[in-house]
Design a protein around this motif. Structure first.
Motif, mmCIF file in Angstrom:
data_model
loop_
_atom_site.group_PDB
_atom_site.id
_atom_site.type_symbol
_atom_site.label_atom_id
_atom_site.label_comp_id
_atom_site.label_asym_id
_atom_site.label_seq_id
_atom_site.Cartn_x
_atom_site.Cartn_y
_atom_site.Cartn_z
ATOM 1 N N GLU A 80 0.844 -1.190 0.000
ATOM 2 C CA GLU A 80 0.000 0.000 0.000
ATOM 3 C C GLU A 80 0.881 1.243 0.000
ATOM 4 O O GLU A 80 1.964 1.248 0.589
ATOM 5 N N GLN A 81 0.424 2.310 -0.637
ATOM 6 C CA GLN A 81 1.252 3.502 -0.854
ATOM 7 C C GLN A 81 1.793 4.065 0.464
ATOM 8 O O GLN A 81 2.993 4.308 0.606
ATOM 9 N N ASP A 82 0.901 4.240 1.440
ATOM 10 C CA ASP A 82 1.330 4.841 2.714
ATOM 11 C C ASP A 82 2.253 3.905 3.487
ATOM 12 O O ASP A 82 3.296 4.326 4.028
#
Length: 428
Positions: A80-82
Protein backbone atom coordinates in the motif's frame (compact mmCIF):
# COMPACT_ATOMS: atom_id res chain seq x y z
CA UNK A 1 17.72 14.35 -19.68
CA UNK A 2 16.80 11.19 -17.86
CA UNK A 3 16.01 7.52 -18.26
CA UNK A 4 13.07 5.16 -17.88
CA UNK A 5 13.61 2.56 -15.17
CA UNK A 6 11.59 -0.65 -14.83
CA UNK A 7 11.07 -2.93 -11.88
CA UNK A 8 9.60 -6.43 -11.44
CA UNK A 9 6.65 -7.40 -9.22
CA UNK A 10 9.00 -8.61 -6.45
CA UNK A 11 10.59 -5.18 -5.94
CA UNK A 12 9.59 -1.58 -5.33
CA UNK A 13 11.38 1.32 -7.04
CA UNK A 14 11.69 4.64 -5.17
CA UNK A 15 12.58 7.75 -7.19
CA UNK A 16 13.41 10.80 -5.04
CA UNK A 17 13.81 14.38 -6.32
CA UNK A 18 12.89 15.98 -9.60
CA UNK A 19 12.74 19.23 -11.60
CA UNK A 20 9.43 20.59 -10.36
CA UNK A 21 9.26 19.42 -6.74
CA UNK A 22 12.49 18.23 -5.09
CA UNK A 23 10.54 16.66 -2.19
CA UNK A 24 8.42 14.43 -4.44
CA UNK A 25 8.89 10.68 -4.10
CA UNK A 26 7.63 8.22 -6.70
CA UNK A 27 6.94 4.60 -5.79
CA UNK A 28 6.70 1.99 -8.57
CA UNK A 29 5.78 -1.66 -7.95
CA UNK A 30 6.02 -3.98 -10.96
CA UNK A 31 6.11 -1.07 -13.41
CA UNK A 32 8.32 1.85 -14.52
CA UNK A 33 9.28 5.35 -13.42
CA UNK A 34 11.16 8.27 -14.91
CA UNK A 35 14.36 9.43 -13.25
CA UNK A 36 16.21 12.66 -14.10
CA UNK A 37 19.91 12.60 -14.47
CA UNK A 38 21.91 14.16 -11.60
CA UNK A 39 18.83 15.44 -9.72
CA UNK A 40 16.94 12.16 -9.09
CA UNK A 41 17.93 9.33 -6.76
CA UNK A 42 16.69 5.77 -7.33
CA UNK A 43 16.63 2.99 -4.74
CA UNK A 44 15.02 -0.46 -4.58
CA UNK A 45 13.48 -2.45 -1.75
CA UNK A 46 12.52 -6.13 -1.93
CA UNK A 47 8.90 -7.25 -1.67
CA UNK A 48 9.70 -10.96 -1.38
CA UNK A 49 8.63 -13.08 1.60
CA UNK A 50 11.16 -13.23 4.42
CA UNK A 51 11.24 -16.31 6.67
CA UNK A 52 12.05 -15.72 10.35
CA UNK A 53 12.70 -18.29 13.07
CA UNK A 54 12.15 -16.62 16.47
CA UNK A 55 13.57 -18.53 19.44
CA UNK A 56 13.03 -17.82 23.16
CA UNK A 57 15.15 -19.95 25.51
CA UNK A 58 14.46 -20.58 29.22
CA UNK A 59 11.56 -18.15 29.44
CA UNK A 60 9.54 -18.52 32.68
CA UNK A 61 5.82 -19.02 32.31
CA UNK A 62 3.14 -17.76 34.69
CA UNK A 63 3.86 -20.78 36.94
CA UNK A 64 7.61 -20.14 36.90
CA UNK A 65 8.49 -23.09 34.68
CA UNK A 66 11.37 -22.30 32.31
CA UNK A 67 10.63 -23.46 28.79
CA UNK A 68 12.09 -22.91 25.34
CA UNK A 69 9.82 -22.01 22.44
CA UNK A 70 10.74 -21.89 18.72
CA UNK A 71 8.53 -20.66 15.92
CA UNK A 72 8.41 -19.83 12.21
CA UNK A 73 7.12 -16.53 10.83
CA UNK A 74 6.59 -15.34 7.25
CA UNK A 75 6.71 -11.56 6.79
CA UNK A 76 6.98 -9.11 3.88
CA UNK A 77 6.95 -5.38 3.07
CA UNK A 78 3.41 -4.13 2.45
CA UNK A 79 2.66 -2.56 -0.96
CA UNK A 80 0.00 0.00 0.00
CA UNK A 81 1.25 3.50 -0.85
CA UNK A 82 1.33 4.84 2.71
CA UNK A 83 2.67 1.66 4.32
CA UNK A 84 5.24 1.25 1.55
CA UNK A 85 6.41 4.82 2.23
CA UNK A 86 6.75 3.94 5.96
CA UNK A 87 8.75 0.78 5.15
CA UNK A 88 10.99 2.78 2.84
CA UNK A 89 11.61 5.34 5.59
CA UNK A 90 12.51 2.50 7.99
CA UNK A 91 14.48 0.07 5.81
CA UNK A 92 15.48 1.78 2.55
CA UNK A 93 19.20 1.24 2.06
CA UNK A 94 19.29 -1.77 4.42
CA UNK A 95 19.96 -5.30 3.30
CA UNK A 96 17.46 -8.13 3.65
CA UNK A 97 19.43 -9.60 6.58
CA UNK A 98 19.25 -6.30 8.44
CA UNK A 99 15.49 -6.03 7.87
CA UNK A 100 15.00 -9.63 9.04
CA UNK A 101 17.07 -8.95 12.18
CA UNK A 102 14.92 -5.95 13.17
CA UNK A 103 11.62 -7.80 12.65
CA UNK A 104 12.98 -10.92 14.39
CA UNK A 105 13.91 -8.98 17.54
CA UNK A 106 10.45 -7.44 17.64
CA UNK A 107 8.73 -10.83 17.33
CA UNK A 108 10.95 -12.48 19.97
CA UNK A 109 10.20 -9.60 22.42
CA UNK A 110 6.47 -10.03 22.04
CA UNK A 111 6.83 -13.81 22.26
CA UNK A 112 8.68 -13.51 25.61
CA UNK A 113 6.08 -11.15 27.04
CA UNK A 114 3.22 -13.45 26.06
CA UNK A 115 4.98 -16.58 27.47
CA UNK A 116 5.11 -14.91 30.90
CA UNK A 117 1.32 -14.59 31.03
CA UNK A 118 0.44 -18.20 30.12
CA UNK A 119 0.78 -21.55 31.83
CA UNK A 120 2.69 -24.47 30.34
CA UNK A 121 -0.57 -26.35 29.75
CA UNK A 122 -2.03 -23.42 27.83
CA UNK A 123 1.07 -23.08 25.67
CA UNK A 124 1.52 -26.79 25.06
CA UNK A 125 -2.08 -27.83 24.55
CA UNK A 126 -3.29 -24.91 22.42
CA UNK A 127 -0.45 -23.89 20.17
CA UNK A 128 -2.73 -22.38 17.56
CA UNK A 129 -4.31 -20.05 20.09
CA UNK A 130 -0.85 -19.13 21.40
CA UNK A 131 0.41 -18.37 17.86
CA UNK A 132 -2.73 -16.35 17.13
CA UNK A 133 -2.17 -14.32 20.30
CA UNK A 134 1.44 -13.60 19.25
CA UNK A 135 0.30 -12.43 15.79
CA UNK A 136 -2.35 -10.15 17.27
CA UNK A 137 0.06 -8.57 19.76
CA UNK A 138 3.03 -8.19 17.38
CA UNK A 139 1.12 -7.15 14.24
CA UNK A 140 0.55 -3.48 15.26
CA UNK A 141 4.23 -2.93 16.09
CA UNK A 142 5.62 -4.49 12.90
CA UNK A 143 2.82 -2.84 10.95
CA UNK A 144 4.10 0.58 12.01
CA UNK A 145 7.33 -0.48 10.28
CA UNK A 146 5.45 -1.23 7.03
CA UNK A 147 5.86 -4.98 7.61
CA UNK A 148 3.02 -7.51 7.36
CA UNK A 149 2.96 -10.84 9.26
CA UNK A 150 1.65 -13.39 6.79
CA UNK A 151 1.87 -16.38 9.13
CA UNK A 152 3.23 -17.35 12.54
CA UNK A 153 3.30 -20.87 13.94
CA UNK A 154 4.85 -22.52 17.03
CA UNK A 155 7.43 -24.99 15.91
CA UNK A 156 8.49 -26.59 19.19
CA UNK A 157 8.01 -26.27 22.95
CA UNK A 158 10.32 -28.06 25.44
CA UNK A 159 12.06 -27.64 28.79
CA UNK A 160 15.22 -28.90 30.49
CA UNK A 161 13.52 -30.28 33.66
CA UNK A 162 11.24 -32.83 31.95
CA UNK A 163 8.19 -30.94 33.17
CA UNK A 164 6.43 -31.35 29.88
CA UNK A 165 7.39 -35.05 29.80
CA UNK A 166 5.92 -35.65 33.29
CA UNK A 167 2.86 -33.66 32.41
CA UNK A 168 2.57 -35.75 29.36
CA UNK A 169 2.85 -39.01 31.28
CA UNK A 170 0.08 -38.01 33.74
CA UNK A 171 -2.02 -36.79 30.93
CA UNK A 172 -1.24 -39.92 28.99
CA UNK A 173 -2.33 -42.18 31.89
CA UNK A 174 -5.53 -40.24 32.33
CA UNK A 175 -6.11 -40.29 28.64
CA UNK A 176 -5.44 -44.04 28.54
CA UNK A 177 -7.91 -44.62 31.34
CA UNK A 178 -10.52 -42.51 29.75
CA UNK A 179 -9.75 -44.22 26.51
CA UNK A 180 -10.35 -47.70 27.97
CA UNK A 181 -13.61 -46.57 29.54
CA UNK A 182 -14.54 -44.88 26.34
CA UNK A 183 -13.70 -48.01 24.34
CA UNK A 184 -15.91 -50.18 26.55
CA UNK A 185 -18.76 -47.74 26.41
CA UNK A 186 -18.19 -47.26 22.75
CA UNK A 187 -18.28 -51.01 22.12
CA UNK A 188 -21.49 -51.29 24.10
CA UNK A 189 -23.05 -48.37 22.36
CA UNK A 190 -21.62 -49.64 19.12
CA UNK A 191 -23.35 -53.02 19.51
CA UNK A 192 -26.65 -51.37 20.29
CA UNK A 193 -26.17 -48.87 17.56
CA UNK A 194 -25.05 -51.58 15.17
CA UNK A 195 -28.25 -53.55 15.71
CA UNK A 196 -30.31 -50.39 15.28
CA UNK A 197 -28.32 -49.48 12.27
CA UNK A 198 -28.79 -52.93 10.77
CA UNK A 199 -32.52 -52.67 11.30
CA UNK A 200 -32.57 -49.20 9.84
CA UNK A 201 -30.30 -50.40 7.08
CA UNK A 202 -32.67 -53.25 6.20
CA UNK A 203 -35.63 -50.88 6.27
CA UNK A 204 -33.77 -48.38 4.19
CA UNK A 205 -32.49 -51.14 1.89
CA UNK A 206 -36.02 -52.46 1.40
CA UNK A 207 -37.33 -48.99 0.68
CA UNK A 208 -34.32 -48.28 -1.50
CA UNK A 209 -34.78 -51.56 -3.41
CA UNK A 210 -38.46 -50.76 -3.85
CA UNK A 211 -37.69 -47.27 -5.04
CA UNK A 212 -34.87 -48.63 -7.19
CA UNK A 213 -37.22 -51.14 -8.80
CA UNK A 214 -39.80 -48.42 -9.36
CA UNK A 215 -37.13 -46.12 -10.68
CA UNK A 216 -35.73 -48.86 -12.87
CA UNK A 217 -39.18 -49.61 -14.23
CA UNK A 218 -39.79 -45.94 -14.87
CA UNK A 219 -36.34 -45.71 -16.41
CA UNK A 220 -36.99 -48.64 -18.70
CA UNK A 221 -40.35 -47.18 -19.70
CA UNK A 222 -38.76 -43.81 -20.34
CA UNK A 223 -35.92 -45.45 -22.24
CA UNK A 224 -38.39 -47.46 -24.31
CA UNK A 225 -40.37 -44.30 -25.01
CA UNK A 226 -37.25 -42.35 -25.81
CA UNK A 227 -35.90 -45.17 -27.97
CA UNK A 228 -39.17 -45.36 -29.85
CA UNK A 229 -39.15 -41.62 -30.40
CA UNK A 230 -35.46 -41.65 -31.32
CA UNK A 231 -35.96 -44.58 -33.70
CA UNK A 232 -38.94 -42.82 -35.25
CA UNK A 233 -36.92 -39.66 -35.73
CA UNK A 234 -34.00 -41.68 -37.03
CA UNK A 235 -36.24 -43.48 -39.49
CA UNK A 236 -37.78 -40.19 -40.61
CA UNK A 237 -34.34 -38.63 -40.90
CA UNK A 238 -33.03 -41.68 -42.76
CA UNK A 239 -35.99 -41.63 -45.15
CA UNK A 240 -35.59 -37.90 -45.65
CA UNK A 241 -31.88 -38.37 -46.20
CA UNK A 242 -32.41 -41.20 -48.65
CA UNK A 243 -35.13 -39.24 -50.46
CA UNK A 244 -32.91 -36.17 -50.68
CA UNK A 245 -29.96 -38.34 -51.69
CA UNK A 246 -32.10 -39.95 -54.40
CA UNK A 247 -33.17 -36.51 -55.64
CA UNK A 248 -29.60 -35.28 -55.63
CA UNK A 249 -28.48 -38.48 -57.34
CA UNK A 250 -31.21 -38.02 -59.93
CA UNK A 251 -30.09 -34.44 -60.53
CA UNK A 252 -26.50 -35.59 -60.82
CA UNK A 253 -27.56 -38.36 -63.21
CA UNK A 254 -29.55 -35.91 -65.36
CA UNK A 255 -26.58 -33.56 -65.47
CA UNK A 256 -24.30 -36.47 -66.36
CA UNK A 257 -26.72 -37.49 -69.14
CA UNK A 258 -26.80 -33.91 -70.44
CA UNK A 259 -23.01 -33.83 -70.34
CA UNK A 260 -22.88 -37.17 -72.14
CA UNK A 261 -25.38 -35.91 -74.75
CA UNK A 262 -23.30 -32.80 -75.33
CA UNK A 263 -20.14 -34.88 -75.49
CA UNK A 264 -21.83 -37.33 -77.86
CA UNK A 265 -22.99 -34.50 -80.09
CA UNK A 266 -19.48 -33.14 -80.17
CA UNK A 267 -18.14 -36.63 -80.88
CA UNK A 268 -20.71 -37.09 -83.67
CA UNK A 269 -19.75 -33.74 -85.16
CA UNK A 270 -16.09 -34.66 -84.92
CA UNK A 271 -16.80 -38.10 -86.40
CA UNK A 272 -18.80 -36.55 -89.26
CA UNK A 273 -15.95 -34.16 -89.95
CA UNK A 274 -13.51 -37.04 -89.71
CA UNK A 275 -15.67 -39.08 -92.12
CA UNK A 276 -15.77 -36.17 -94.58
CA UNK A 277 -12.04 -35.76 -94.22
CA UNK A 278 -11.50 -39.50 -94.62
CA UNK A 279 -13.80 -39.59 -97.68
CA UNK A 280 -11.93 -36.73 -99.24
CA UNK A 281 -8.64 -38.32 -98.31
CA UNK A 282 -9.78 -41.67 -99.75
CA UNK A 283 -11.03 -39.97 -102.88
CA UNK A 284 -7.72 -38.15 -103.20
CA UNK A 285 -5.43 -41.01 -102.18
CA UNK A 286 -7.38 -44.14 -103.19
CA UNK A 287 -10.34 -43.55 -105.46
CA UNK A 288 -8.68 -41.20 -107.93
CA UNK A 289 -5.49 -43.27 -108.14
CA UNK A 290 -7.63 -46.43 -108.28
CA UNK A 291 -9.73 -44.98 -111.12
CA UNK A 292 -6.56 -43.95 -112.93
CA UNK A 293 -5.06 -47.37 -112.26
CA UNK A 294 -8.28 -49.08 -113.38
CA UNK A 295 -8.38 -47.02 -116.57
CA UNK A 296 -4.74 -47.88 -117.09
CA UNK A 297 -5.38 -51.56 -116.43
CA UNK A 298 -8.44 -51.44 -118.71
CA UNK A 299 -6.41 -49.97 -121.51
CA UNK A 300 -3.61 -52.40 -120.87
CA UNK A 301 -6.12 -55.27 -120.73
CA UNK A 302 -7.71 -54.19 -123.99
CA UNK A 303 -4.26 -53.94 -125.56
CA UNK A 304 -3.29 -57.29 -124.07
CA UNK A 305 -6.60 -58.75 -125.23
CA UNK A 306 -6.02 -57.49 -128.77
CA UNK A 307 -2.45 -58.79 -128.60
CA UNK A 308 -3.61 -62.15 -127.25
CA UNK A 309 -6.33 -62.43 -129.90
CA UNK A 310 -3.87 -61.65 -132.63
CA UNK A 311 -1.31 -64.06 -131.18
CA UNK A 312 -4.00 -66.73 -130.78
CA UNK A 313 -5.17 -66.19 -134.33
CA UNK A 314 -1.58 -66.42 -135.58
CA UNK A 315 -0.98 -69.52 -133.40
CA UNK A 316 -4.18 -71.09 -134.62
CA UNK A 317 -3.20 -70.39 -138.18
CA UNK A 318 0.21 -71.84 -137.46
CA UNK A 319 -1.30 -74.92 -135.85
CA UNK A 320 -3.71 -75.28 -138.70
CA UNK A 321 -0.88 -75.08 -141.24
CA UNK A 322 1.22 -77.52 -139.17
CA UNK A 323 -1.79 -79.80 -138.79
CA UNK A 324 -2.45 -79.70 -142.49
CA UNK A 325 1.26 -80.45 -143.18
CA UNK A 326 1.29 -83.27 -140.60
CA UNK A 327 -1.95 -84.63 -141.94
CA UNK A 328 -0.52 -84.64 -145.46
CA UNK A 329 2.63 -86.29 -144.14
CA UNK A 330 0.68 -88.87 -142.13
CA UNK A 331 -1.58 -89.45 -145.07
CA UNK A 332 1.47 -90.05 -147.28
CA UNK A 333 3.12 -92.28 -144.66
CA UNK A 334 -0.11 -94.15 -144.14
CA UNK A 335 -0.52 -94.66 -147.81
CA UNK A 336 3.08 -95.92 -148.00
CA UNK A 337 2.55 -98.25 -145.02
CA UNK A 338 -0.70 -99.44 -146.45
CA UNK A 339 0.97 -100.12 -149.72
CA UNK A 340 3.74 -101.93 -147.88
CA UNK A 341 1.30 -104.01 -145.91
CA UNK A 342 -0.67 -104.71 -149.00
CA UNK A 343 2.48 -105.88 -150.74
CA UNK A 344 3.45 -107.98 -147.65
CA UNK A 345 -0.01 -109.46 -147.52
CA UNK A 346 0.17 -110.36 -151.18
CA UNK A 347 3.63 -111.85 -150.57
CA UNK A 348 2.47 -113.74 -147.50
CA UNK A 349 -0.52 -115.00 -149.42
CA UNK A 350 1.72 -116.04 -152.21
CA UNK A 351 4.24 -117.87 -150.07
CA UNK A 352 1.75 -119.20 -147.43
CA UNK A 353 3.27 -121.00 -144.43
CA UNK A 354 6.74 -120.09 -145.46
CA UNK A 355 5.93 -116.39 -145.00
CA UNK A 356 4.49 -116.96 -141.55
CA UNK A 357 7.52 -118.93 -140.56
CA UNK A 358 9.75 -116.15 -141.81
CA UNK A 359 7.85 -113.63 -139.71
CA UNK A 360 8.17 -115.82 -136.64
CA UNK A 361 11.81 -116.30 -137.22
CA UNK A 362 12.27 -112.55 -137.63
CA UNK A 363 10.42 -111.99 -134.35
CA UNK A 364 12.27 -114.65 -132.36
CA UNK A 365 15.49 -112.63 -131.95
CA UNK A 366 13.47 -109.71 -130.68
CA UNK A 367 11.58 -111.92 -128.24
CA UNK A 368 14.79 -113.51 -127.11
CA UNK A 369 16.30 -110.04 -126.60
CA UNK A 370 13.35 -108.98 -124.45
CA UNK A 371 13.49 -112.20 -122.43
CA UNK A 372 17.24 -111.94 -121.99
CA UNK A 373 17.15 -108.19 -121.17
CA UNK A 374 17.15 -108.75 -117.37
CA UNK A 375 20.12 -111.04 -117.74
CA UNK A 376 22.09 -108.26 -119.43
CA UNK A 377 22.66 -106.73 -115.99
CA UNK A 378 24.09 -110.01 -114.64
CA UNK A 379 27.87 -110.16 -114.57
CA UNK A 380 28.19 -113.90 -114.05
CA UNK A 381 25.90 -116.97 -114.08
CA UNK A 382 26.96 -120.02 -112.17
CA UNK A 383 25.10 -123.28 -112.78
CA UNK A 384 25.55 -125.70 -109.91
CA UNK A 385 25.60 -129.25 -111.16
CA UNK A 386 27.58 -132.26 -110.25
CA UNK A 387 27.89 -133.50 -113.84
CA UNK A 388 29.06 -131.69 -117.00
CA UNK A 389 26.69 -133.65 -119.27
CA UNK A 390 23.73 -132.50 -117.19
CA UNK A 391 24.28 -128.84 -118.29
CA UNK A 392 24.31 -129.87 -121.87
CA UNK A 393 21.16 -131.89 -121.37
CA UNK A 394 19.38 -128.91 -119.86
CA UNK A 395 20.29 -126.71 -122.86
CA UNK A 396 19.12 -129.35 -125.29
CA UNK A 397 15.88 -129.70 -123.33
CA UNK A 398 15.22 -125.96 -123.64
CA UNK A 399 15.86 -126.03 -127.39
CA UNK A 400 13.56 -129.02 -127.74
CA UNK A 401 10.75 -127.25 -125.95
CA UNK A 402 11.10 -124.01 -128.00
CA UNK A 403 9.09 -125.14 -131.07
CA UNK A 404 6.26 -126.33 -128.85
CA UNK A 405 6.06 -122.93 -127.08
CA UNK A 406 6.15 -121.00 -130.36
CA UNK A 407 3.45 -123.22 -131.82
CA UNK A 408 1.28 -122.60 -128.76
CA UNK A 409 1.70 -118.85 -129.10
CA UNK A 410 1.63 -118.30 -132.87
CA UNK A 411 0.28 -121.48 -134.35
CA UNK A 412 3.47 -121.94 -136.43
CA UNK A 413 5.07 -125.37 -136.21
CA UNK A 414 8.83 -124.88 -136.24
CA UNK A 415 9.46 -128.57 -136.09
CA UNK A 416 8.70 -128.80 -139.80
CA UNK A 417 11.65 -126.55 -140.61
CA UNK A 418 14.43 -128.81 -141.91
CA UNK A 419 17.16 -127.18 -139.90
CA UNK A 420 15.25 -127.50 -136.68
CA UNK A 421 14.25 -131.07 -137.56
CA UNK A 422 17.87 -131.87 -138.03
CA UNK A 423 18.82 -130.26 -134.73
CA UNK A 424 16.02 -132.05 -132.91
CA UNK A 425 16.90 -135.43 -134.48
CA UNK A 426 20.54 -135.06 -133.55
CA UNK A 427 19.67 -134.27 -129.96
CA UNK A 428 17.35 -137.21 -129.83
Amino acid sequence: MGSCLTVGPNEALVVSGGCCDPDTKTYAVGGWAWAWCLISDTQRITLEIMTLQPRCEDVETAEGVAITVTGVAQVKVMTEQDLLAVACEQFLGKSVMEIKAVVLQTLEGHLRSILGTLTVEQIYQDRDQFAKLVREVAAPDVGRMGIEILSFTIKDVYDKLDYLSSLGKTQTAAVQRDADIGVAEAERDAGIREAECKKEMMDVKFKADTKMADSKRELELQKASFNQEVNTKKAEAQLAYELQAAKEQQKIRLEEIEIQVVQRKKEITIEEREIDRTDKELIATVKRPAEAEAYKMQQLAEGQKTKTVLIAQAEAEKIRKIGEAEASSIEAVGKAEAEKMRLKAEAYQMYGEAAKTALVLEALPKIAAKVAAPLAKTNEIVILSGEGSRVTGEVNRLLAELPVSVNALTGVDLSKIPLLQKMTGTQA
